[in-house]
Design a protein around this motif. Sequence first.
Motif, short mmCIF file in Angstrom:
data_model
loop_
_atom_site.label_atom_id
_atom_site.label_comp_id
_atom_site.label_asym_id
_atom_site.label_seq_id
_atom_site.Cartn_x
_atom_site.Cartn_y
_atom_site.Cartn_z
N PRO A 27 -10.52 -12.67 36.57
CA PRO A 27 -9.96 -12.73 37.93
C PRO A 27 -10.90 -13.43 38.90
N THR A 28 -10.32 -14.19 39.81
CA THR A 28 -11.11 -14.92 40.79
C THR A 28 -10.65 -14.58 42.21
N CYS A 29 -11.52 -14.81 43.16
CA CYS A 29 -11.23 -14.55 44.57
C CYS A 29 -10.10 -15.47 45.04
N VAL A 30 -9.12 -14.92 45.73
CA VAL A 30 -7.99 -15.72 46.20
C VAL A 30 -8.39 -16.68 47.31
N ALA A 35 -15.88 -15.10 41.38
CA ALA A 35 -15.53 -13.98 40.51
C ALA A 35 -15.24 -12.72 41.30
N THR A 36 -14.24 -11.97 40.85
CA THR A 36 -13.89 -10.67 41.46
C THR A 36 -13.68 -9.65 40.35
N GLY A 37 -13.63 -8.39 40.73
CA GLY A 37 -13.41 -7.34 39.75
C GLY A 37 -11.96 -7.14 39.39
N LEU A 42 -10.18 -10.28 47.12
CA LEU A 42 -11.24 -11.08 47.73
C LEU A 42 -12.59 -10.67 47.16
N CYS A 43 -13.50 -11.63 47.08
CA CYS A 43 -14.86 -11.31 46.66
C CYS A 43 -15.61 -10.69 47.84
N ALA A 44 -16.80 -10.17 47.58
CA ALA A 44 -17.57 -9.50 48.63
C ALA A 44 -17.90 -10.44 49.78
N ALA A 45 -18.25 -11.69 49.46
CA ALA A 45 -18.62 -12.64 50.51
C ALA A 45 -17.44 -12.95 51.43
N CYS A 46 -16.26 -13.10 50.86
CA CYS A 46 -15.08 -13.39 51.69
C CYS A 46 -14.67 -12.17 52.50
N TRP A 47 -14.86 -10.96 51.93
CA TRP A 47 -14.59 -9.74 52.71
C TRP A 47 -15.48 -9.71 53.95
N ARG A 48 -16.74 -10.11 53.77
CA ARG A 48 -17.66 -10.12 54.91
C ARG A 48 -17.25 -11.14 55.95
#
Length: 255
Positions: A27-30, A35-37, A42-48
């Motif tokens: 899975p990848t960040c939209v 990479a995402t879980g 969203l990945c952590a960086a995009c959440w921030r």
Amino acid sequence: MPAPGLPAVRDGVRRLASTAIGLVYPPTCVACGGATGQPHALCAACWRGLRLIERPYCERLGTPFALDLGIGSLLSPGAIAEPPVFGRARAVAIYDGTARDLVHRLKYGDRLDLARTMGRMMASAGREVLDEAELILPVPLHGLRLWRRRFNQSALLARAIGGIAGKPCELHALVRVKATRPQVGLTRAQRAVNLQGAFRVADRARSRIAGRRLLLIDDVSTTGATGNAAARVLLRAGAAGVDLLTFATVARDGL
């Protein structure tokens, strides 16, 4: 021990297939492709990079306050000076950073898959207005713009939200009859003038709108002019109330 039933076997096959696909295609960040879980996340960086809107915020416009004043329901100066036609507006985030990127990729980058992720976030952020809504409507595009873009991003979001909440969605109840000029770069007053006479309620939908609480869906709210114009027409058609839910909103009142 009895053999598992057919539904259990099917569930097991689905889980195995999902695991296999995840191993081959992680899975990848939209938003950024990192990479995402889990998929569609969203990945952590995009959440921030998301400025999520949380209380305290204006109970009418849904825009956050810079400080928590420690008192009950509050209205912003903008909502007091120019009360909106719609009842309440809610949004996931301020329109910048990751939120702006997601909106642009959905609208202009043909990333229709983003409607699923964004709709899920909107359903969560707008839970109070969604719970009270009896019917979900997207802000429509004019026919010419729909033909050029090939899809209405607001309709994609509305359909996703309706599916999550189990609420009926009327994609064609509200019609855009005026090909307005793009709103980008217009002042608040110019936006309002630009949208005069832009919407009407389809005749066949009037009986379904009358007396019901409606939730209007759009991708972004800038000055609220589009929401006001659409809500005015819906209220005149007999709606009991109209709230507005968007993915993002432009910061106001100094934020």
